[in-house]
Design an enzyme around this catalytic site. Sequence first.
Site, PDB file in Angstrom:
ATOM      1  N   ASP A  18       0.936  -1.288   0.124  1.00  0.00           N
ATOM      2  CA  ASP A  18      -0.147   0.142  -0.109  1.00  0.00           C
ATOM      3  C   ASP A  18       0.899   1.094   0.158  1.00  0.00           C
ATOM      4  O   ASP A  18       1.691   1.366   0.712  1.00  0.00           O
ATOM      5  CB  ASP A  18      -0.898   0.021   1.283  1.00  0.00           C
ATOM      6  N   TYR A  23      -2.015  10.347  -2.405  1.00  0.00           N
ATOM      7  CA  TYR A  23      -2.146  11.561  -3.189  1.00  0.00           C
ATOM      8  C   TYR A  23      -0.982  12.686  -2.775  1.00  0.00           C
ATOM      9  O   TYR A  23      -0.604  13.241  -3.675  1.00  0.00           O
ATOM     10  CB  TYR A  23      -3.633  12.290  -3.217  1.00  0.00           C
ATOM     11  N   ARG A  60      -0.126  14.499  10.232  1.00  0.00           N
ATOM     12  CA  ARG A  60      -0.853  13.545  11.052  1.00  0.00           C
ATOM     13  C   ARG A  60      -0.026  13.824  12.349  1.00  0.00           C
ATOM     14  O   ARG A  60      -0.761  13.690  13.379  1.00  0.00           O
ATOM     15  CB  ARG A  60      -0.560  12.097  10.647  1.00  0.00           C
ATOM     16  N   ASP A 120      -3.930   2.495  -5.143  1.00  0.00           N
ATOM     17  CA  ASP A 120      -2.627   2.487  -4.238  1.00  0.00           C
ATOM     18  C   ASP A 120      -2.457   1.236  -3.541  1.00  0.00           C
ATOM     19  O   ASP A 120      -1.413   1.483  -2.765  1.00  0.00           O
ATOM     20  CB  ASP A 120      -2.756   3.831  -3.385  1.00  0.00           C
ATOM     21  N   GLU A 121      -2.946   0.409  -3.905  1.00  0.00           N
ATOM     22  CA  GLU A 121      -2.677  -0.920  -3.300  1.00  0.00           C
ATOM     23  C   GLU A 121      -2.731  -2.273  -4.224  1.00  0.00           C
ATOM     24  O   GLU A 121      -3.470  -2.189  -5.042  1.00  0.00           O
ATOM     25  CB  GLU A 121      -3.380  -1.312  -1.968  1.00  0.00           C
TER      26      GLU A 121
HETATM   27  P1  TTP Z   1      -5.698   5.320   1.439  1.00  0.00           P
HETATM   28  O1  TTP Z   1      -4.861   4.112   1.029  1.00  0.00           O
HETATM   29  O2  TTP Z   1      -6.812   5.037   2.120  1.00  0.00           O
HETATM   30  O3  TTP Z   1      -4.879   6.365   2.299  1.00  0.00           O
HETATM   31  P2  TTP Z   1      -3.357   7.206   1.837  1.00  0.00           P
HETATM   32  O4  TTP Z   1      -3.024   6.512   0.987  1.00  0.00           O
HETATM   33  O5  TTP Z   1      -4.040   8.623   1.797  1.00  0.00           O
HETATM   34  O6  TTP Z   1      -2.898   7.082   3.260  1.00  0.00           O
HETATM   35  P3  TTP Z   1      -2.118   5.644   4.141  1.00  0.00           P
HETATM   36  O7  TTP Z   1      -0.645   6.000   4.053  1.00  0.00           O
HETATM   37  O8  TTP Z   1      -2.900   5.526   5.494  1.00  0.00           O
HETATM   38  O9  TTP Z   1      -2.389   4.643   3.393  1.00  0.00           O
HETATM   39  O10 TTP Z   1      -6.345   6.044   0.195  1.00  0.00           O
HETATM   40  C1  TTP Z   1      -5.333   6.392  -0.934  1.00  0.00           C
HETATM   41  C2  TTP Z   1      -5.889   7.413  -1.735  1.00  0.00           C
HETATM   42  O11 TTP Z   1      -7.020   7.354  -2.181  1.00  0.00           O
HETATM   43  C3  TTP Z   1      -5.575   8.725  -0.895  1.00  0.00           C
HETATM   44  O12 TTP Z   1      -4.282   9.070  -0.823  1.00  0.00           O
HETATM   45  C4  TTP Z   1      -6.580   9.553  -1.336  1.00  0.00           C
HETATM   46  C5  TTP Z   1      -7.734   8.691  -1.943  1.00  0.00           C
HETATM   47  N1  TTP Z   1      -8.940   8.768  -1.408  1.00  0.00           N
HETATM   48  C6  TTP Z   1     -10.022   9.566  -1.430  1.00  0.00           C
HETATM   49  O13 TTP Z   1      -9.873  10.284  -2.122  1.00  0.00           O
HETATM   50  N2  TTP Z   1     -10.785   9.644  -0.315  1.00  0.00           N
HETATM   51  C7  TTP Z   1     -11.182   8.810   0.602  1.00  0.00           C
HETATM   52  O14 TTP Z   1     -12.012   8.700   1.439  1.00  0.00           O
HETATM   53  C8  TTP Z   1      -9.806   7.771   0.635  1.00  0.00           C
HETATM   54  C9  TTP Z   1      -9.959   6.689   2.037  1.00  0.00           C
HETATM   55  C10 TTP Z   1      -8.944   7.791  -0.041  1.00  0.00           C
END
Ligand code: TTP
Length: 673
Positions: A18, A23, A60, A120-121
Amino acid sequence: MPIARPETSDSRIIAHVDIDCFYVQVEQRKQPHLRGKPAAVVQYNSWKGGGLIAVGYEARKDGVKRSMRGDEAKKVCPQIHLVQVPVARGKADLTIYRNAGSEVVSILARKGRCERASIDEVYLDLTDAAELMLKETPPESLESIDEEVLKSHVLGLNSNGKDEKETVREWLQQGDADHRDKLLACGALIVAELRLQVLKETEFTCSAGIAHNKMLAKLASGMNKPAQQTIVTSSSVKGLLETLPIKKMKQLGGKLGSSLQTDHGVNTVGDLLQFSEGKLQDFYGVNTGTWLWNIARGISGEEVEGRLLPKSHGSGKTFPGPSALKTLTAVEKWLKELCEELSERLQSDLEKNKRIAHTLTLHANAYKSTDADSHKKFPSKSCPLRYGAVKIQEDALNLFQGGLREYLGSYMGNECGGWGITNLSVSASKIIAIPSGTSSITKYFHCRDQLQSSSEPQNENLPVEDDLSSPIIGAESRHSPLHQTEQKDECGGEGVPTVNDTSGFDQYEPESKEEARGDFAGEAFRLSTGAESCPTSKHNEMKTSLPAKEMKMKCPNDVIRSNDRKRKITTKEKGTSSILKFLQSNSCSSSKQDTKCSSLGGQDQLDMVTTTQTSNRTDIWSYKVDEIDQSVVNELPPEIQEELRSLLRPKKRANMSKDSSSIANYFSPAKNK
Ligand code: TTP
């Protein structure tokens, strides 16, 4: 509904990778001066500073949360940099993020079967690579082990006051470990190397979970972020699950999880252990009961699917509060924007990946101002997909009208208006790959290029009505009445190597990542089963008989009734030294960065297409090609129709597999393994 699958092997090595604060990292790469500073990405709607959709780890630490709006984040962290998500067509344009995700996928896919699970995963099946490493260069034979691997978190491993990295080294290199732990150690080495490669080539850090199945890998990947990896040993599973809140488990964030809590007092996954398999089956049926019994023990046979491309494409937007769409004209205007975006994505997919989609689905959320029961769901509607933005728009409008009529039900006769649309989206699913390298398809694309460079109107027969610039990928759909957030890409899949691409969806706000993804799964389910469909011929008839312009002049309800007479809708986080070192040594100026990034992106894009085409071949074989809707084929250029039909015909012959010269044989799974 969860599907109970026995473990195919208890020695699989599965990783879930992940990208950290995705973003934000994309924006930091674009604007390197933001590196190391508190930053967040906000939605394009600037109300109260815009809703935060991604928060960097520096922010954060200062207490900024994704649930905040920009104004609130600034109060908590005055020095925060808020970057607005790119905008196109009055809604978020996630192209830059989709492309960045593709860069990472193309790197991760080098070591094993890769399933893009969201923007992103990614899941990776590294079993073969781990077995090979264990055979040729087992960890205990290594003289030195990279820092990145030594920083791994091994669940259940207690350093007892000793140096943590030294404890991890001993675990990685223990000669008397069982086969499964040795494979996990190899998996840890492989994943650390992949993560470093991702960092080197894309400048993104990511975190990973390494386990014997997808469920455990996914649970672990979020445990130590950013830029770290966590290993789930077999002996740690019980401890991991016994205190895990039931709602944190994939597929238990919704009704099933709530039922377990309220009806059976199950608050943690470990609480499930008190029930026999039979009892759980009594509660929830055979399949779900067995699935629950399995997950309580960390058992999950779910395979990593070879899927690099979207399984569907979508474009959507929410219209919260006063911005709700209240007239058919307003709906039509937005459908035009959404359908144009969808069409661009479809064209791009056809061009780059030689894939066609064959089902168009319209989803909406609505309310009825005078009805207390108006929260009932606006029915999703589907029909065969015709290529071209105008056609898609016409069909989507008709689907909307069918849905609205049903939603309004008995009010139809009395009222014109009184309804509001708070969410609207169109998606294209059932995407299948056309075998690449066939002559007419090559000719078709050549012909298309010529048409595009010409100022003459385009040939109506060709599925080309848009500018072909949009890339691939996808997302989930949620909305909230007050907050607007951009939609995150989400990947899923079926048949062909795909990921759900509803990244065109605008503004969704899941309470949690898990929930968001769970909801998307629900969305995908609806796409394939719940939506109603209309038969092609009648459907096409309707489109020609009542042009969209004419319809918008009428009272919505009259239009709906009129259309209904003409067609029938039947049914159907701690920083880490080697990574920090890398970031320091690789910081570059903005312009230099941009050049580098774009060239990397181009190459990666190429790599990804190549990988995809390879896997497409395999998956074409397993896709039920016979189920391609004839109306979709009919919309394609004649030479492609002919080729597709020739592909369809032999598949139906019983002796086909014996014909070594056949296309079917050429694309058989054995040949592509
Ligand atoms: P996530 O993988 O949920 O979060 P993240 O990558 O920002 O942070 P983390 O390090 O905790 O994984 O989401 C990936 C991207 O998806 C995030 O950067 C922005 C987008 N996104 C949205 O647009 N709206 C949302 O509600 C979520 C959860 C994510």
